[in-house]
Scaffold this active site. Structure first.
Site, PDB file in Angstrom:
ATOM      1  N   GLY A  86       0.851  -1.173   0.000  1.00 12.11           N
ATOM      2  CA  GLY A  86       0.000   0.000   0.000  1.00 12.11           C
ATOM      3  C   GLY A  86       0.892   1.230   0.000  1.00 12.11           C
ATOM      4  O   GLY A  86       2.088   1.159  -0.295  1.00 12.11           O
ATOM      5  N   ARG A  87       0.324   2.370   0.362  1.00 12.91           N
ATOM      6  CA  ARG A  87       1.127   3.585   0.419  1.00 12.91           C
ATOM      7  C   ARG A  87       1.839   3.747   1.755  1.00 12.91           C
ATOM      8  O   ARG A  87       2.754   4.551   1.871  1.00 12.91           O
ATOM      9  CB  ARG A  87       0.272   4.810   0.110  1.00 12.91           C
ATOM     10  N   GLU A  90       5.665   3.993   1.953  1.00 13.58           N
ATOM     11  CA  GLU A  90       6.280   5.185   1.372  1.00 13.58           C
ATOM     12  C   GLU A  90       6.631   6.216   2.436  1.00 13.58           C
ATOM     13  O   GLU A  90       7.639   6.914   2.318  1.00 13.58           O
ATOM     14  CB  GLU A  90       5.347   5.814   0.333  1.00 13.58           C
ATOM     15  N   CYS A 116       4.538  -6.043  -2.291  1.00 13.03           N
ATOM     16  CA  CYS A 116       4.186  -4.788  -2.946  1.00 13.03           C
ATOM     17  C   CYS A 116       5.200  -3.694  -2.621  1.00 13.03           C
ATOM     18  O   CYS A 116       6.385  -3.863  -2.859  1.00 13.03           O
ATOM     19  CB  CYS A 116       2.759  -4.404  -2.554  1.00 13.03           C
ATOM     20  N   HIS A 117       4.767  -2.589  -2.018  1.00  5.55           N
ATOM     21  CA  HIS A 117       5.645  -1.455  -1.708  1.00  5.55           C
ATOM     22  C   HIS A 117       6.430  -1.642  -0.415  1.00  5.55           C
ATOM     23  O   HIS A 117       7.216  -0.770  -0.040  1.00  5.55           O
ATOM     24  CB  HIS A 117       4.826  -0.166  -1.641  1.00  5.55           C
ATOM     25  N   TYR A 136       5.857  -5.073  -6.260  1.00  4.27           N
ATOM     26  CA  TYR A 136       5.048  -4.441  -7.294  1.00  4.27           C
ATOM     27  C   TYR A 136       5.986  -4.078  -8.445  1.00  4.27           C
ATOM     28  O   TYR A 136       7.013  -3.420  -8.230  1.00  4.27           O
ATOM     29  CB  TYR A 136       4.338  -3.207  -6.728  1.00  4.27           C
TER      30      TYR A 136
END
Length: 188
Positions: A86-87, A90, A116-117, A136
């Protein structure tokens, strides 16, 4: 043997990459503690693909309670680390306390599941040098910049690191993480 797993996530963590592994590991009889920047309710998101969009869209997902704040985590008390995407990664990668917790698992060579992230946190911890992994696909450049080797597969196991591309790979991702946790438990 009962195991305790630490999950690091936060607001805008991908719902399917949080809830599926949490429930799957709980099915094994293990405890999963969710750590976020603060001990509070966090808001997950749902990433999906819509016709006509060149990238994923984001919608609000379910909320989940963080069991503890990152600052209160004692990483030596956990058998493994789970980092959804997800974000959330980040911004979490910019927090020294998050990087320090991830680094503990890397240095101790404890099982780590990242998707993913999530690789952004591991890269910030300086752990991708010489590692083969997946994530990702749009993060391939980030993996290479951190010294890792990206492969586009549903799941990759590189020693203590189990990686997946995103939520469609949750089944294979958890299968290999559980296999790694069980092998480690038998060896100790």
């Amino acid at each position: 043997m009962s195991q305790t797993i630490l999950m690091i996530t936060g607001d805008a963590g991908e719902a399917l990459e949080i809830f599926y592994p949490k429930h799957r590991l709980e099915e094994e009889g293990w405890r999963v503690d969710v750590a976020a920047l603060e001990k509070r309710t966090i808001q997950t998101v749902v990433h999906d693909f819509e016709p006509g969009f060149a990238t994923y869209t984001e919608k609000l997902g379910y909320r989940i309670e963080a069991d503890l704040a990152i600052a209160d985590v004692r990483p030596e008390a956990y058998d493994g680390l789970l980092v959804p995407g997800g974000r959330a990664p980040e911004y979490l990668r910019n927090r020294p306390e998050v990087v320090a917790v991830a680094r503990h698992f890397l240095d101790a060579r404890k099982p780590i599941a990242a998707t993913c992230h999530a690789l952004l946190i591991l890269a910030a911890a300086g752990s991708l040098q010489g590692r083969t992994l997946t994530c990702y696909p749009e993060l391939e450049l980030d993996v290479r910049a951190a010294g890792g080797r990206f492969v586009n597969r549903e799941v990759v196991v590189d020693d203590n690191l189990v990686t997946a591309r995103a939520w469609p790979d949750n089944g294979p991702w958890m299968r290999e993480f559980i296999r790694l946790l069980n092998a480690r438990a038998k060896a100790t």
